[in-house]
Scaffold this active site. Structure first.
Site, mmCIF file in Angstrom:
data_model
loop_
_atom_site.group_PDB
_atom_site.id
_atom_site.type_symbol
_atom_site.label_atom_id
_atom_site.label_comp_id
_atom_site.label_asym_id
_atom_site.label_seq_id
_atom_site.Cartn_x
_atom_site.Cartn_y
_atom_site.Cartn_z
ATOM 1 N N GLU A 213 -5.145 -69.696 15.406
ATOM 2 C CA GLU A 213 -4.374 -68.447 15.508
ATOM 3 C C GLU A 213 -3.080 -68.693 14.754
ATOM 4 O O GLU A 213 -2.214 -69.427 15.217
ATOM 5 C CB GLU A 213 -4.065 -68.118 16.976
ATOM 6 N N CYS B 279 3.711 -63.887 16.309
ATOM 7 C CA CYS B 279 2.821 -63.852 15.142
ATOM 8 C C CYS B 279 2.303 -62.449 14.850
ATOM 9 O O CYS B 279 2.040 -62.102 13.707
ATOM 10 C CB CYS B 279 1.656 -64.808 15.355
ATOM 11 N N GLU C 167 5.959 -64.430 6.207
ATOM 12 C CA GLU C 167 6.280 -64.277 7.624
ATOM 13 C C GLU C 167 7.674 -64.850 7.894
ATOM 14 O O GLU C 167 7.955 -66.004 7.574
ATOM 15 C CB GLU C 167 5.249 -65.029 8.474
ATOM 16 N N LYS D 161 -1.540 -80.236 23.792
ATOM 17 C CA LYS D 161 -0.339 -80.748 23.128
ATOM 18 C C LYS D 161 0.740 -79.681 23.227
ATOM 19 O O LYS D 161 0.588 -78.581 22.685
ATOM 20 C CB LYS D 161 -0.651 -81.073 21.667
#
Lengths: 163, 479
Positions: free
Chosen positions: B252, B286, B386, B178
């Site tokens: 992840e 990330c 984050e 995807k």
């Protein structure tokens, strides 16, 4: 999935006397194991040995007679659901791919085996084994040995260089 | 303009169910990069059916691991041959600076080579009989887990696609990838390469899709395993679906990684290292080192060096090789970063450089100023959440123990590093910080080493042999 034990079917079973001595509405009083055996009878499997009634034992306890059903189709609930008691079902197959197809036609994927004595083409079955498909409900992860130990660790990758 | 008006379904280019194409626009100036097909649930059904059939009855899971490796090695050669074109397209789509897309695209052949080495020495079927009773044999087989739904974000599309597809395919799985709408074109391009490499019919599909269609894919009963890279919020949702359905899942997710600067750190190496570790890929990364923990003994000196480094970063057109930081991927991402800069000021952090204003002359794109906050308390939201943009927070500490405590006081556990002239002292800290990767003095980790997160940074690991083992089921056979 499988052949549901419909009310009509139950009534038919009742009428033909295959549940002699059992009052259907009182089945909930049975030990779970006995209920499973009753289910097998209701679904039309042939009871080879065992019993739908709780064995009467002078010392009491939650006993179930070890039970064997024959002529079972893998679509029946007794073939699809976990009994967790001493109830075996025997399913016949004809063609070479039959046993693997039937073995894999399950929501579970925990274990199994092949018996060479009764099956001359066992070796070829092993080699023709089809990989299992579908989401399997027997669990995630593994126990025992090094792989079991690895379930309790987190990997950490450290890279270092002198300043 | 580069158009992909068809979906890649089981190796065939097919008309999407939905006729309307999605537009991929440059985050630098909103110019049209190209149009791509977008998948909807009926396309997902087709793709999963193809993958299911290829897994249950097709040749791919039944051929030898070496035969599969030959296809993947061929794919990797073809990919490397188009690396510049892929880097240009990715930069046009997501605004990642060209130096970064060029570098990561070239590094992908090394990443794949590490997986090929892992597959070559992998114990696909292992006899462990010495541990069992006499007369019996015990074999441990590592078999493919089945149909994989790989869901990837827009920030490094080929890297995150191949870190899933390569091990999944080497293991004998089939897959539906995807793609994010932002990077639909470059991700669909992978279909051309896999076809040219000779991947059999049905094995792989590539579907750009929105979040609803993505959820339809991961919930699909034909899928055995979900491999996801993206936000922690989306990861929680996917894990809950996987839990309900007892699907295998690897995630992840986000990070808020700490760089610990000890009193004996080499500040030249630090500022050069953090330029890449904190700001690489526009800091839309990330594993970016975004909390800088600095020993009080060298606090002012370190701040001055970091200020100089941040102010030296060139911001602008990501296609320009001289640009270090490009635009944020979308307007909402730009606004999110700016709102965090406002929040830091409100929380009482000291703004050292940068700020919430859009950089001069760059109002046509989704640009932000690289920003440095000092005197930050680790409990502030700008230290806990984050941001996914070029905003660093500097937090002072007095002892190594306090540095470790602050580094671990985070919902995340993805990466981090320590800067010191004493390697053993650095390793001692590395062993105590609860993160999946850690570097001493900015050392890059080997592509064989597992990468992934503790805590809310995810489940499972990618890269090398551990990454390959995410796509297998163990089977113990006794004879």
């Amino acid at each position: 999935m499988g052949a549901p034990a419909t009310t009509a079917y139950r009534a038919n079973v009742w009428a033909t006397g295959r549940l002699t001595g059992v009052q259907w509405p009182r089945l909930h009083r049975f030990h779970r194991g006995c209920r499973r055996i009753v289910l097998g009878v209701v679904e039309g499997a042939r009871l080879v040995t065992g019993d739908t009634r709780t064995p009467e034992r002078p010392e009491g306890g939650h006993h179930v007679r070890p039970t064997l059903f024959a002529d079972v189709e893998s679509a029946l609930r007794i073939a699809r659901e976990e009994d967790f008691g001493p109830v075996l079902i025997v399913i016949p197959f004809d063609d070479e791919d039959g046993p693997v197809r039937i073995a894999n036609d399950s929501k579970y994927g925990l274990a199994g085996g092949v018996s060479p004595g009764g099956c001359p083409s066992t070796a070829s079955h092993r080699h023709r084994r089809r990989l299992r498909g579908g989401a399997k409900s027997s669990g995630i992860g593994r126990e025992f040995g090094a792989t079991g130990l690895a379930q309790y660790i987190e990997y950490k990758t450290i890279a270092a260089i002198a300043a | 303009m580069i158009n992909y008006p068809k979906l890649y379904v089981g190796g065939q280019w097919v008309e999407p169910t939905r006729a309307e194409l999605l537009e991929v626009r440059s985050p630098h100036d909103q110019s049209l990069v190209g149009r791509a097909a977008e998948a909807t649930p009926p396309d997902v059904d087709r793709a999963v059916r193809a993958a299911r059939e290829a897994f249950d009855n097709g040749p791919w899971p039944r051929m030898s691991a070496a035969e599969r490796a030959r296809v993947i090695a061929r794919f990797s050669e073809l990919h490397a041959a188009r690396a510049d074109e892929i880097a240009d397209l990715t930069t046009a789509e997501n605004g990642s600076a060209r130096w970064f897309t060029g570098w990561t695209t070239k590094a992908l052949s090394e990443q794949t080579a590490a997986f090929l080495r892992a597959a070559d020495s992998f114990a696909w079927e292992e006899d462990i009989s010495r541990a069992t009773a006499e007369g019996t044999r015990t074999l441990v087989r590592r078999e493919p887990v089945g149909v994989v739904a790989a869901v990837i974000p827009w920030n490094a599309p080929h890297q995150s696609a191949l870190v899933k597809l390569v091990p999944a395919l080497l293991a004998g799985c089939t897959a539906v990838l995807k793609a994010s709408p932002e990077t639909a074109l470059s991700t669909l391009l992978l279909g051309e390469l896999f076809n040219e490499a000779g991947l059999p019919e049905g094995v792989l599909s590539i579907l750009p899709a929105d979040r609803e269609t993505s959820e339809y894919l991961v919930s699909h009963p034909g899928v055995d395993k979900i491999a996801f890279t993206g936000s922690t919020a989306a990861g929680r949702r996917i894990a809950s679906i996987a839990g309900e359905q007892l699907k295998r899942v690897s995630l992840e997710l986000g990070g808020k990684s700490a760089a610990i600067v000890l009193d004996d750190a080499d500040l030249d190496a630090l500022s050069e290292g953090l330029k890449f570790l904190s700001f690489g890929n526009n800091a839309e990364n990330c594993v970016a080192h975004t909390r800088i923990l600095v020993h009080r003994g060298r606090y002012d000196e370190t701040l001055a060096r970091l200020k100089g480094m941040v102010e030296s970063l060139t911001v602008g057109d990501p296609a320009d090789p001289a640009t270090f930081i490009g635009p944020m991927v979308r307007e909402d991402q730009q606004q999110r970063v700016i709102s965090y800069i406002h929040l830091g000021i409100e929380e009482g952090a000291r703004l050292v450089t940068g700020g919430p204003e859009v950089p001069e002359g760059l109002a046509h794109g989704y640009y932000v100023r690289p920003t440095l906050f000092a005197d930050v308390d680790n409990s502030m939201r700008i230290a806990q959440e984050e941001i996914f943009g070029p905003v660093l927070v500097v937090i002072p500490f007095d002892t190594d123990e306090e540095a470790v405590r602050i580094a671990n006081d985070s919902p995340y556990g993805l990466g981090g590093g320590v800067w010191t002239s004493d390697e053993e002292r650095g390793l001692a800290i590395a062993r105590q910080v609860r993160t999946g990767t850690f570097s001493v003095n900015g050392a890059p980790h080997s592509l064989e080493g597992p990468f992934g997160g503790y805590k809310a940074s995810g489940i499972g690991r990618e890269f090398g042999p551990v990454g390959l083992s995410q796509y297998i089921e163990y089977k113990t056979v006794s004879v």
